[in-house]
Motif scaffolding. Structure first.
Motif, short mmCIF file in Angstrom:
data_model
loop_
_atom_site.label_atom_id
_atom_site.label_comp_id
_atom_site.label_asym_id
_atom_site.label_seq_id
_atom_site.Cartn_x
_atom_site.Cartn_y
_atom_site.Cartn_z
N GLY A 290 -18.43 33.85 -29.69
CA GLY A 290 -16.74 33.30 -29.21
C GLY A 290 -16.08 34.35 -30.79
N GLY A 291 -17.26 34.37 -31.40
CA GLY A 291 -16.98 35.12 -32.88
C GLY A 291 -16.22 36.73 -33.17
N SER A 292 -16.57 37.18 -32.07
CA SER A 292 -15.49 38.84 -32.64
C SER A 292 -14.70 38.92 -30.98
N PHE A 293 -13.70 39.34 -30.68
CA PHE A 293 -13.13 40.04 -29.83
C PHE A 293 -12.20 41.35 -30.20
N VAL A 294 -12.06 41.89 -29.04
CA VAL A 294 -10.72 42.33 -28.88
C VAL A 294 -9.82 42.87 -28.43
N LEU A 295 -9.24 43.24 -28.26
CA LEU A 295 -7.51 43.37 -27.55
C LEU A 295 -6.87 44.33 -27.12
N ALA A 296 -6.45 44.81 -25.75
CA ALA A 296 -5.69 45.89 -25.97
C ALA A 296 -4.64 46.26 -26.61
N ASP A 297 -4.25 47.21 -26.79
CA ASP A 297 -3.10 47.55 -27.91
C ASP A 297 -1.58 47.09 -26.76
N SER A 298 -1.77 46.98 -25.45
CA SER A 298 -0.45 46.44 -24.91
C SER A 298 -0.41 44.89 -25.20
N VAL A 299 -1.82 44.22 -24.90
CA VAL A 299 -1.32 42.88 -25.31
C VAL A 299 -1.37 42.19 -26.03
N ARG A 300 -1.93 42.64 -27.50
CA ARG A 300 -1.98 42.96 -29.11
C ARG A 300 -1.03 41.78 -29.31
N GLY A 301 -0.70 40.77 -29.89
CA GLY A 301 -0.23 39.76 -30.04
C GLY A 301 0.58 38.99 -29.53
N ARG A 302 0.83 39.26 -28.03
CA ARG A 302 0.48 38.22 -27.01
C ARG A 302 -0.59 37.26 -26.20
#
Length: 123
Positions: free
Chosen positions: A55-67
């Motif tokens: 759980g120490g690293s994660f990536v979010l798609a640009d379309s959902v980052r911030g939400r």
């Protein structure tokens, strides 16, 4: 063999929130990197977010980052996707997937897949 079961989907209005859960069984949950994908009719599964085994690293798609936010609780064998400020463009079937390695995690490279849960966002 790992079984993945998603829950928490439903119908909401734009601007509202949902939290999806993915519960795993059949093997040690912490052995697997986890990810969320989503699919709309007629299209391939699209990457949403992934998280490392600890759980120490994660990536979010640009379309959902911030939400959206991805998290996991290895003691509960559960993966989460907190979805805030939803829009109609987020309407899709959301599915979780497991993979023993974290890099290059896409739908086709997963080791196990859930059946998915429907999220519908009205305007």
């Amino acid at each position: 063999q790992v079984q993945l079961v998603e829950s928490g989907g439903g119908s909401v209005q734009a601007g509202e929130s949902l939290r999806l859960s993915c519960t795993a069984s059949g093997d040690t949950f912490s052995r697997y990197a986890m990810a969320w994908f989503r699919q709309v009719p007629g299209e391939d599964y699209q990457f949403v977010a992934k998280i490392s085994r600890s759980g120490g690293s994660f990536v979010l798609a640009d379309s959902v980052r911030g939400r959206f936010a991805i998290s996991r609780d290895n003691a509960k064998n559960t993966l989460y996707l907190q979805m805030n400020n939803l829009s109609p463009e987020d309407t899709a079937v959301y599915a979780c997937a497991a993979r023993t390695t974290y890099p290059a995690f896409n739908w086709g490279s997963a080791d196990y897949w859930g059946q998915g849960t429907q999220v519908t966002v009205g305007a």
